[in-house]
Enzyme design. Structure first.
Site, mmCIF file in Angstrom:
data_model
loop_
_atom_site.group_PDB
_atom_site.id
_atom_site.type_symbol
_atom_site.label_atom_id
_atom_site.label_comp_id
_atom_site.label_asym_id
_atom_site.label_seq_id
_atom_site.Cartn_x
_atom_site.Cartn_y
_atom_site.Cartn_z
ATOM 1 N N GLY A 138 0.832 -1.192 0.000
ATOM 2 C CA GLY A 138 0.000 0.000 0.000
ATOM 3 C C GLY A 138 0.871 1.247 0.000
ATOM 4 O O GLY A 138 2.005 1.229 -0.500
ATOM 5 N N SER A 139 0.345 2.298 0.613
ATOM 6 C CA SER A 139 0.934 3.628 0.416
ATOM 7 C C SER A 139 2.334 3.793 0.976
ATOM 8 O O SER A 139 3.049 4.690 0.546
ATOM 9 C CB SER A 139 0.031 4.682 1.039
ATOM 10 N N THR A 140 2.729 2.970 1.968
ATOM 11 C CA THR A 140 4.091 3.127 2.474
ATOM 12 C C THR A 140 5.096 2.911 1.347
ATOM 13 O O THR A 140 6.194 3.422 1.383
ATOM 14 C CB THR A 140 4.402 2.146 3.619
#
Lengths: 360, 640
Positions: free
Chosen positions: B290-292
């Site tokens: 995801g966004s990490t």
């Protein structure tokens, strides 16, 4: 009467006392375990030693010529005893052989008497048949036949070691008595053919016979005793672990006071001990042969040689087994191994030689 | 003449006899000299018996010398059956003390063996039982020392430490990996024995057991306990399927804390499933980050200068069309017009798609690989996974677009924290490690030491500095605000990834994560937290994982003694958020002057007089607006 040969006497008493000490050292562990008496074996042997000394003293006073006179009677007594011992109820079984007349914890082996009796008889025979001894048929075969008959009785017990000593000592006597070399060669060839035949019939025999060369092939079976013996001799080194410090006598080496006492001597006194014991034997044997050499009549010459040769052959047979040069035969070491009747008879034999030495 | 012949033959026989004696003596000489070694060795092993003495297993310490795996000394019962004289009585007495059946004990006592270990009823006896047996004073009954593994912090760090079996053999984790080092070697009391097993009165030899090698970890146990506590809290609060956390020193690659849920108690490992025990999630789990993962896209874009964060702008209408796919932003309706710095702050997916497109698939995937994804980090733990990347040939525009914001790749937590460390530490990809050194137990000499290992340089110092400041503004202005710690500079990035099951994204089932570091200008610690399927809350990284990471980071300040930086960035507050402000120092002042300075706070007095003698909290501390300040008054104008 002249004096007896003191050098031989001193040599014999020295080696016997050393034997007594070593029997104590070798046996106290077993004795304590089996009889709750650490001195059990040494007391027995000591008693026989004292009786033997008395016998030796008395015999050294008895003119040896009397044996020539009674040689036939002696031989018949010996033969009867050898037959009697085979009868269950009269003879007792020890270590798998019916070789003993048991009286309490004492035991007497008639084959020991036969060994001496046959030498006396053969000495007389050789003297009497001096002229025909070169004739194999008339001279050699009868006495050889008698020897093999006695050998046969002993093998019925069975006791191969004693039987072999008996045969070889007579052969030795015959050799000295002048029998042709060729005859011994023939015996050798016949023996060899016999052995080869036996091996061809059953090849496993060769393996068993040769197992002493590498006892580790069967460490718990045929190689067991010799391995345990080597474990005693090997670590001993030059001076050994010291008196009483053997480890192998702690139940590793079975009955260390008998056949394998030489290993315990080696373990406790090292190479030096072995050398001294060997030199003592050589000294006694040399004295015996010198007495024989100095004899003026054939009977005493043969008799003293025969007794000495028998002792030396038995000693060598034992030593070569213990150090792993030949297969295990079950022969004790004269003067040193535990065994009352054996010591008694040996000392009686020495008594005869001592008496002969007065005459030289 | 006949005599002469006889005498010659006697001489021949004498010579033969003497030669045979020489042969015998020669053989003895041969045995004692040439076979001595072999025979002595065999004979010694025949005579000597060993009573084994167990060595202490090596201990495992944290970086400050706190024992994490220790030994408790216990005693065990051993028989030497041959030395036991009265077997019936011995078996009877001992079976009564141990409260076991006489028959079983008799079997042990009379077993034909040199040494009989009474297993299991005679293992690990309590002291009063051992005392009772010792009091019997029976020959051949021995009590030998045995040690039992003990984990003072129970479940803490359980997956890393692993556990041992009944014979102290390592079965998992570091206990297994370093079993050879930890085990040490048995010592023994060597005594001579006869063939029946009785002890001989000969000198005994004592061979000291060699204790096992100690292991020092990079773990900071205080921080580890904080992480454990926070994961426990998260489990209570959200009842997630799984949870995990890692803390790492980004400058060295040292792992400071590592844990996951479910975990287990090493001393009762039998009560857990194989999966619970074996899955050390921080290195084993693979999932869409995801966004990490956007940190990687960001770093690559900055390094390749394909974006000017401050000046380039982007309009997010809520979605972006890539070929036939329509990729939506997580925010309904989109973020509208924004700079690319705001794209990062808002974690705006369409914005990152553009960043990815500007890089191109070759460049983006080159950076992904350089950051260590798709292969093991090489951390010194068992069971690390590879993760999965698209094969470059299979990457089309859609795959490029989704990869840019962290979908369609599969990575492990350790890969993420290692990659982010590289992005913020000046651009060095490091090999993470958890074993600091192996130390010899007595002298504490270092046998083996792990040091910082640079795998490769990934970014320039300048790029890394801009990544740090960008991620700091994510915390001050963007989605990472729940991780803000007042007075400190924190950088970080949230992540919310949909879980894939049978090739399809699951609905309402996310792994939410946060990766944060501090101080943002010179990071000393980086913390990654991931919670799998938190329940009873909107599943966003910012709402679930960031507060946990914040607590861990906040506690790390004290634990790692991180200095307060000058010029910490001020957080941009939402209207409903309370502000932190500095407390002015008013000690020694006139009450009225003090009151005018303390307008933003509630003030409580105690004592009487005109002047302030003491204030709490004291000047320089930061508290929320409107909190209470207590003043102690007196008549004199001096403080204290």
């Amino acid at each position: 009467m002249k004096r007896v040969d003191y050098l031989l006497l001193i040599g014999v008493i020295t080696i016997s006392i050393f034997g007594l000490i070593m029997i104590y050292s070798a046996s106290y562990v077993w004795a304590d375990y089996k009889f709750n008496d650490a001195f059990k074996f040494v007391k027995n042997q000591g008693l026989f030693f004292i009786i033997g000394l008395i016998f030796m003293y008395i015999i050294s006073k008895i003119d040896y010529k009397i044996y020539k006179k009674y040689s036939n009677t002696l031989l018949i007594i010996c033969l009867s005893l050898l037959i009697l011992v085979l009868i269950p109820g009269i003879g007792t079984v020890r270590n798998g052989s019916r070789s003993w007349f048991g009286i309490g914890s004492f035991g007497i082996q008639p084959s020991e008497f036969a060994k001496l009796g046959l030498i006396i008889f053969t000495s007389k025979y050789l003297e009497k048949n001096e002229r025909i001894i070169k004739d194999v048929k008339k001279g050699v075969l009868p006495i050889l036949g008698l020897t093999l008959l006695i050998f046969g009785f002993i093998m019925l017990q069975p006791d191969f070691g004693t039987g072999m000593i008996l045969v070889v000592s007579i052969v030795g006597l015959l050799f000295v008595g002048g029998v042709d070399f060729k005859f011994f060669l023939k015996i050798g060839v016949v023996g060899l053919v016999g052995i080869v035949g036996l091996i061809i019939a059953a090849p496993y025999r060769l393996k068993r016979i040769l197992s002493f060369l590498n006892p580790w092939e069967d460490p718990l079976g045929s190689g067991f005793q010799i391995i345990q013996s080597l474990y005693a001799i090997g670590p001993g080194g030059l001076f050994g672990y010291g008196f009483l410090n053997s480890r192998q006598k702690h139940f590793y080496l079975p009955e260390p006071q008998t056949d394998f006492i030489f290993s315990i001597i080696s373990e406790e006194f090292g190479f030096v001990g072995i050398l001294i014991v060997s030199l003592l034997f050589i000294f006694i044997i040399t004295r015996g042969f010198m007495i024989s050499r100095n004899c003026k009549d054939l009977f005493s010459k043969y008799l003293s040689f025969g007794i000495t040769f028998q002792i030396s052959f038995q000693a060598l047979l034992n030593l070569m087994v213990v150090v792993g040069l030949i297969p295990v035969t079950g022969v004790t070491l004269p003067f040193l191994s535990y065994g009352g009747s054996s010591l008694l008879i040996t000392l009686c034999g020495i008594g005869i030689i001592l008496n002969i030495s007065r005459d030289t | 003449m006949f005599f002469k012949k006889i005498h010659t033959r006697i001489k021949i026989i004498l010579v033969v006899i003497i030669l045979l004696f020489i042969l015998v003596i020669g053989k003895v000489f041969y045995i004692q000299v040439f076979q001595y070694r072999k025979l002595n060795k065999y004979a010694s092993s025949l005579w000597s018996r060993n009573l084994p003495i167990e060595a202490n297993r090596g201990k495992i310490y944290d970086r400050n010398g706190v024992v994490l795996a220790d030994n408790l000394t216990t005693v065990s019962l051993v028989f030497i059956p041959n030395q036991i004289k009265n077997k019936e009585e011995t078996a009877k007495k001992i079976s009564e003390i141990l409260n076991v059946s006489y028959e079983d004990m008799y079997k042990h006592v009379s077993k034909k063996t040199s040494i009989e270990r009474v297993h299991p009823e005679g293992r690990r006896l309590s002291y009063d039982v051992a005392d009772k047996i010792a009091e019997l004073k029976i020959d051949g009954v021995y009590l030998v020392k045995e040690s039992k593994r003990y984990y003072p912090f129970n479940t803490s760090l359980s997956h890393v430490l692993g556990f041992v079996g009944i014979d102290n053999q390592g079965l998992s984790g570091l206990e297994l990996m370093y079993d050879d080092y930890l085990t040490g070697s048995y010592g023994a009391i060597k005594y001579f024995s006869d063939a029946k097993g009785n002890r001989l009165e000969l000198t005994e030899k004592y061979e000291k057991p060699q204790d096992g090698v100690n292991i020092n970890l990079t773990i900071n146990n205080d921080l580890q306990l904080v992480l454990e506590r926070e994961l426990d809290n998260a489990v209570l609060k959200y009842n997630p399927d799984q949870a995990l956390g890692i803390a790492m020193n980004p400058k060295t690659g040292e792992i400071l804390a590592m844990s996951s849920r479910p975990n287990f108690s090493p001393s009762q490992y039998q009560n857990y499933t194989v999966e619970e025990i074996n899955r050390n999630l921080p290195i084993w789990a693979t999932y869409e980050p995801g966004s990490t993962f956007k940190i990687i896209t960001l770093a690559a874009s900055l390094e390749e200068k394909t974006v000017d964060l401050e000046n380039d702008t982007f309009y997010d209408g809520g979605s972006i069309q890539v070929e036939n796919a329509r990729i939506k932003c997580w925010k309904k309706g989109g973020h509208g017009a924004e700079t690319f710095l705001q794209v990062v702050e808002n974690s705006c997916n369409p914005g990152f798609v553009v960043l990815g497109q500007r890089l191109g698939k070759e460049k983006l995937f080159e950076y992904i690989r350089n950051f260590g994804f798709g292969e093991k980090t090489g951390v010194d733990l068992n069971g690390e996974a590879n993760g999965i990347l698209f094969k470059l040939d299979n990457v089309g525009p859609v795959e490029l677009a989704t990869t840019a914001f962290g979908q369609g790749v599969s990575v492990t937590p350790i890969q993420q924290i290692t990659a982010v460390s590289a992005a913020i530490n000046g651009g060095y990809l490091l090999k993470p490690y958890i074993v600091k050194s192996l130390n010899e137990p007595e002298t504490n000499t270092v046998i083996k030491e792990n040091k910082k290992t640079i795998v490769r340089k990934v970014l320039s110092e300048e790029t890394s500095a801009s990544v740090r400041s960008t991620l700091e503004s994510v915390v001050t202005n963007g989605t990472g605000r729940p991780a803000f710690i007042d007075g400190y500079r924190v950088g970080g990035k949230t992540g919310t990834a949909q879980k894939v099951k049978d090739g399809k994204y699951m609905v309402g089932n996310y792994i939410v994560s946060f990766i944060g570091f501090l101080p943002a200008n010179d990071p000393e610690v980086v913390v990654y937290i991931a919670i799998d399927n938190a329940k009873g809350i909107t599943q966003y990284g910012g709402t679930v994982a960031a507060p946990i990471a914040r607590t861990v980071l906040n506690e790390a300040i004290n634990i790692l003694d991180i200095k307060k930086p000058v010029g910490a960035s001020e957080k941009n507050y939402n209207y409903n958020e309370l502000k932190y402000v500095d407390v002015p120092n008013v000690v020694g002042m006139n009450v009225n002057d003090a009151m005018s300075l303390l307008k933003q706070f509630k003030v409580e007095y105690s004592g009487t007089g005109e002047y302030v003698e003491y204030q709490s909290p004291s000047g320089g501390e930061r508290i929320y607006e409107g909190q209470t300040i207590k003043l102690l008054l007196n008549d004199r104008g001096n403080g204290n």
